[in-house]
Scaffold this active site. Sequence first.
Site, short mmCIF file in Angstrom:
data_model
loop_
_atom_site.label_atom_id
_atom_site.label_comp_id
_atom_site.label_asym_id
_atom_site.label_seq_id
_atom_site.Cartn_x
_atom_site.Cartn_y
_atom_site.Cartn_z
CB CYS A 240 15.47 50.79 55.28
SG CYS A 240 14.73 49.90 56.63
CG HIS B 15 14.08 53.79 58.58
ND1 HIS B 15 13.96 53.20 57.34
CD2 HIS B 15 14.73 54.97 58.38
CE1 HIS B 15 14.52 54.00 56.43
NE2 HIS B 15 14.99 55.06 57.04
#
Length: 2029
Positions: free
Chosen positions: A1106, A1378
């Site tokens: 990510c 994330h």
Amino acid sequence: MGPRLEFANGTTVKKMKPPRKVMSSSKNESSQHNNPQFVWVVPALRQLHEITRSFIKQTYQKQDKSIIQDLKKNFEIVKLVTGSLISCHRLAASVAGPGGLVGATLVDGRYTYREYLEAHLKFLAFFLQEATLYLGWNRAREIWECLVTGQDVCELDREMCFEWFTKGQHDLESDVQQQLFKEKILKLESYEITMNGFSLFKTFFENVNLCDHRLKRQGTQLSVEKLELIGMDFIWKIAMESPDEEIANEAIQLIINYSYINLTPRLKKDSVSLHKKFIADCYTRLEAASSALGGPTLTHAVTRATKMLTATAMPTVATSVQSPYRSTKLVIIERLLLLAERYVITIEDLYSVPRTILPHGASFHGHLLTLNVTYESTKDTFTIEAHSNETVGSVRWKIAKMLNSPVENIQIFANDSLLTVNKDQKLLHQLGFSDEQILTVKTSGSGTPSGSSADSSTSSSNSSSVFSSSYAMEQEKSLPGVVMALVCNVFDMLYQLANLEEPRITLRVRKLLLLIPTDPAIQEALDQLDSLGRKKTLLSESSSQSSKSPSLSSKHQHQPSASSILESLFRSFAPGMSTFRVLYNLEVLSSKLMPTADDEMARNCAKSFCENFLRAGGLSLVVNVMQRDSIPSEVDYETRQGVYSICLQLARFLLVGQTMPTLLDEDFIKDGVEALSSRPFRNVSRQASRQMSICGTPEKSSYRQLSVSDRSSIRVEEIIPAARVAIQTMEVNDFTSTVACFMRLSWAAAAGRLDLVGSSQPIKESNTLFPAGIRNRLSSSGSNCSSGSEGEPTALHAGICVRQQSVSTKDALIAGEALSLLVTCLQLRSQQLGSFYNLPCVADFIIDILLGSPSAEIRRVACDQLYTLSQTDTSAHPDVQKPNQFLLSVVLGAQLPLWSPTSIMRGINQRLLSQCTEYFDLRCQLLDDLTSSEMEQLKISPAAMLEDEITWLDNFEPNRTAECETSEADNILLAGHLRLIKTLLSLCGAEKEMVGSSLIKPLLDDFLFRASRIILNSHSPAGSAAISQQDFHPKCSTADSRLAAYEVLVMLADSSPSNLQLITKELLSMHHQCDPALTKEFDYLPPVDSRSISGFVGLKNGGATCYMNAVFQQLYMQPGLPEALLSIDDDTDNPDDNVFYQVQSLFGHLMESKLQYYVPENFWKIFKMWNKELYVREQQDAYEFFTSLIDQMDEYLKKIGRDQIFKNTFQGIFSDQKICKDCPHRYEREEAFMALNLGVTSCQSLEISLDQFVRGEVLEGSNAYYCEKCEEKRTTVKRTCIKVLPSLLVIHLMRFGFDWESGRSIKYDEQIRFPWMLNMEPYTVSGMARQDSSSEVGENGRSTDQGGGGSPRKKVAPTENYELVGVIVHSGQAHAGHYYSFIKDRRGCGKGKWYKFNDTVVEEFDLTDETLEYECFGGEYRPKVYDQSNPYPDVRRRYWNAYMLFYQRVSDQNSPVLPKKSRVSVVRQEAEDLSLSAPSSPEISPQSSPRPHRPNSDRLSILTKLVRKGEKKGLFVEKMPVRIYQMVRDENLKFMKNRDVYSSDYFSFVLSLASLNATKVKHPYYPCMAKVSLQLAVQFLFQTYLRTKKKLRADTEEWIATIDALLSKSIDACQWLVEYFVGPEGRELVKTFLLECSVREVRVAVATILEKTLDSALLYQEKLKTLHQLLEVLLALLDKDVPENCKNCAQYFLLFNNFVQKQGIRASSLLLRHSALRHMVNFLLGPNRQSNQQNRRWSSAQAREFGYLHNTVALLVLHSDVSSQRNVAPGLFKQRPPLSITTSGPLLALHEEVEALLFLSEGKPYLMEVMHALRELTGSLSVLIEMVVYCCFCNEHFSFTVLHFIKTQLETAPPHELKNIFQLLHEILVIEDPLQVERIKFAFETENGLIALMHHSNHVDSSRCYQCVKFLVTLAQKCPTAKDYFKENSHHWSWAVQWLQKKMSEHYWAPQSNVSNETSTAKTFQRTISAQDTLAYATALLNEKDQSGSSNGSESSPANENGERHLQQGSESPMMIGEPKSDLDDVDP
């Protein structure tokens, strides 16, 4: 000044002189402005404040505290400061400019007026408090007069003064407070009162009244002790007159509180007189206000009411306001009404008992509401029908009924708040419920959630008795609403106020009327009507009663007839009436006809009233109210809507009557009459087609349109007789006007223009639907609202609906109701249909509501209702034209713009195109119903129509959106035409073959599967050249239009072999060819989701990538950057290893891909971060990735000699400065940066962090810097600032750190705020220099060239502005988290919008100040909670926060533009389909010949464009390397193909196509069609369907049924399939799908298909030679493939098992002929297994898959005749036929393979496997057991062999695996033949028989011993022979019973019911309830041997009953005595 204020050691007097002097100077010399002493007033006061405060802080010793006393005594400091304040005010006023005094006025050139005020007031407040002084009246008055009422007072003065007195209330003594309150505060004008002023008033009001003992404090509440409070009038005055709504609202609340709510219980006792007094107060004020207004009637009404109220004591009201202006008076009236309304609501909300005297609003039915309820615990959703005037309690009751839960346990949440029980009397509309309201329901365990009346909704039976008690009635009569209505009779006055025609007042009156009970006068008048109807004669008393009713006109008073009563109540032109009152009276009528209270009495009353009302002409009366001229044109829209809505409701009710849902009625009768709260208000105005008033079907809720048309439709048979008579006996003219009225109303409502119903002008005729005016206007401006010149339409006319942009839901409901009533009337008098046909403009009306109305609901209802009308039977009246013919002529005859093929022509009518669905639906339905004779009569030729449609389709060119998709409107139009084509095809069957070829190809190639066709052509050499120019978007791009196209194809294939063949051939070649890449793929689903709505492509997360995705999206969204990168075409030899090429490829995909996301797999493989390989599952730092990436990219660009793109974008330059203090030298070093690294700890904002970054440090002392030029150490400032700013500034917030103590990484989640616009100038070299110089500006005024004054850094004029354009957020902790991005779009269509890029998901995001803070700033927050117990949630940290910020220089915003959606759409504008020949280079975009939406441009502009055509050519493609472009293009094509194929609609289409002709056996070409259908089915299933994901495989059963039908009905089809499976491709498929496939459902499906194939082939065995080959192919798999895939082989054997079970003998003989048995046994035992071999071929885990194998072998044996093997004659004994086989004929002769398997010595290993199978397999093993039993009959050798095997198993197998072994033993021992006793003896007595086994195992293996005992007992129960044997030999086993007895009595606890000895893996015996039963039966058996009796045991023994049960169950184990299943289920009763 300074030194004098410093404290010396002198006396206090000396210290304190200066302040006095300064202040007095301010008093005396105010005239001299330039007096320098004035400048010191503010600093002096501040200093004095500081000094005194610091004294008090420092010490509490006596002598220091005295300073304050000193100031107080010697200096009269309060007087001094007050004086100073007044003179300062005077001075400021004189200095003020033309705008008057304001806070910012500079008084002395240095301090502002605000600073003066604050200094004085703050010091004064502080001093009063510390000196414990009270402010005297004189001082208070002086301050007040100076700041509030004096001359030159400004707003600031008042506000500060109000606030100061409020805060300092305790610095005034109570008498001064009183004086100030009475003399000053109460004298204020209402317009002077601000919010602060009002708080001051409230504070003093409370204090003064508390002092006077009128109020009393109880806890936090104040309660009223005496009614006359000081200052109440003032509150009234503010409430009525304050210009500020908020203050007025507060005042109103106070009036309510002090008039009733806060009264002590003693005062509240006589609540009626309190309410009367309140109403009287309102009246008096109303009188004063209304006398200034309108006519005498109003004043008269008010004064009359006032006189009625004189009984109560009236305080005189000061009506001293001098403004007699209308508007102020209207405000007063409005406020009074609001006050009354709030008074009623507030007080009645406290009364939560169900009402018997209903408020008017709750007495009649409101409009329908559908409530969507979600049940929290199961997430189930259902809908409930309610109406807007229903109570919450009633809804609660309905929900409880749906959930079968007690009412008191139901908790309802609406709009996130809980509706407590004390809200149960609230109506839904009061809580703001709308249609489709969403409710969430929870059920609590017990008790009520909260609320004052916990029992209000509990058991209904007792509630009615409690509430009907006289006490409750008294309580209710004393409610304010009831007092208003029944005691004070306020109605006349309210009606008069409504007549003022002031919308706001009318609204207030309306709301108040709904809150109080209904006007008794109207009810009496209606009751009178009822009694007239009953008596049929006019009695004098009724007329005398009616005189009370002021609404009846005087001349009818003596003898009113029914019609005159109705006339006087419902004609708005009647004396004293108005539309407002008509609406009210209609509501009263509704409450009489359809009462909401639901009990027997109310229902009967309503019933009789309804009959009398209809007799008195009620229906026509209701219709008349809707007639053209009944409502004056000036009436407001709301009222008009209300009248029509309720009239339609009544008309429907009068027609259809009360269809009570039958289901609920029984409940009501059962429950008796219940109280209102636990009863829903019944919704009577609904027809039976919705039987349940609580509608729970999910389809209804999801299918909104259905529900509206459903609500509207009326079935003729439901109409009540009286209404039927009323309509059928109506005069023709009346009937026509009724129909016309409904039509007019429906039309006007559909246009959202109800005001046109009453328009005096006739409906305008017109030749075309859309008059020229509209057409021109539409074309010029593109909008369809009226233009100024034309003005609003004043009458209904064709196309009026088209003008409207939208229609409200209420209007839509009215239109639907009116239309359904219109159709109902016409159905009831079908002979009068002609009158409808001849109405003016009826055709326009039909087309307008069907096509023109903007509301989809109206169009849906119109379509349904008109179709219903077309079905009306007119056979009794041959002279009347049939309605379907009339409607068809209208529909076909209308001139509509739905047939223009080119997009320019259609462009004008986009709105109509997107609304044409219903028009085409009706057209299709009407055509469908035509008979051929009708067609001839109407001269309709379907064939000609079809030809026209096909021509239209050929010429159709869609409008394209920016994405090149067909526009929404064109899709809808296309769907309509395609549905029409389908209908026409069904009408002309013969034409099908002819039009087939011309329709099928274009439909498949252009309309449905363009991409598939291109891909297919590209494989053939001929097609490859043309591709690049082709546009690969199909013309049908929405689900709806594609479905319509599919339906046309299905219709074409229906009974047409050639068409079916053509479609099949095309589909198979395009989509269902064998794909080598997918041969072994299952559960396969290619990406089928297209770009998100946002228009951007996402990036796939490879596990933890990510951080890459977030950075890449930021780079891509930087305008100009991806374009620059893609313009570099570097022909690298190995692109797969080139990072630069991979990034180009990624950007190319983000730019042009059509998929939802791109997977950068190659990039993951080759990218190295700082020369270290990356793992996709390992999280990295986004900032490090960013720097590493751009570093590598720029290196590469440098290497190939190109500009360094990233450096040019991101690089800035630092200046590292060292500035010497004591010499003029400075040193500077430059350093490049790509991002600023800023700390986040202890920085609340980005600016502070930047300040810290540039702050620098001083090097001095030993650390001083060596100045090279001076050659000595100097004190030096060392700092870093920015020399050159980049165009895109990246800021890295350093949130990650390392904790050295704990040795782990940490993340700082501190809050750091950052601005939208950042000024970087202060942090640059020049900015820092400017600040340095400005701080040095001295007396001599030397200043640098920047200028600037001594303001701090932030106030600099902005010169380097940067705008926030992107944020990378990190969510999580240091070690795991994330990343995602927020980015502002700076180009393309969404310019300026923010988007959230979260891996594959990209969505628009509304980034505002609030969301930015929540999403990005970090820090702490309080979560929202619904937890009632803890209202204060804990503070939590936001673990998601900004990590990198992207700021773009403001001047750089207009850099290169590229639309985000596609390169081509920019070009679109230029290339407006001017037939530009596209350049033939391979870089051309696939959309090179787009047909865009053309604005209406004139010829000249087209010409200009053509001239510039040459220049434009270069614009067609933003450059991109050919290789990348080609790759993206191929992926897009593949995606488009997959998206069309892998969709449930397409799957259903293929299923329809394949199954369509399966049953048409009579068709001459059936064999051919069946074969083609089967080919399609098989190829589709094996190449696509069975390979995909489960969610798409929904129709497996239908597919199998279709294949079965085709195979069994057609030998050709069967032959083809068998040959296919025998062929090489088929063989491979069978192997792959039946054995290698990992998905069980797929293996089952394929096994079933093969089994059906075998069945059918067997059926046609004689004609089919290939069946044997197929069997060979299948059996050959046993040699190698089945063993290799043994874990998936169950389905393979299932195939044979089912085949044999279904086909019996024929299948068995066929299989035996093919040596199937040998094959299978070889597979099971191994190819050359020796009988003495011990080890098995398969492990027990593998063998668990072989259940069907054993079954198949057993079935083959059972079909063979084994009687030849018997070695004992059966004698009289008959063998029981096996249950598993159903054959009645002779069995097969014994095959040698069967004989070898069982009866020869080599059969031993197989029998051994059977034993293992019994132990290992789960499920039913009855076939296997039957097979062994079948072979044992009369066969001694076999029997003893098997028994021997069994005994071995019983000894050696684990006890929990013995269940089936015991069952087999049981079945063998109960065989009745000559060998039975031998077998029993062999089993029990021999050396290792059961009795010996029990002896061995009772100590070491008690569980096994117990199972033997239980078996013995069970056997004795079931088998008389065995029982006798046991009785004779009881001495052998009686010890076992004693053993069990001992075991059972070992422990004192009760036997368990949740364990079982049969399944427990423990070896020890468990005491269970089942064992208890076993012991009881065993004991009984032992005792029985002495008694004579039935050998079967006692008849009533429970064992026997259970035994019987067992025989029925067949396959169950006999090891069960006390229970049907096993000990496991045995539960102690």
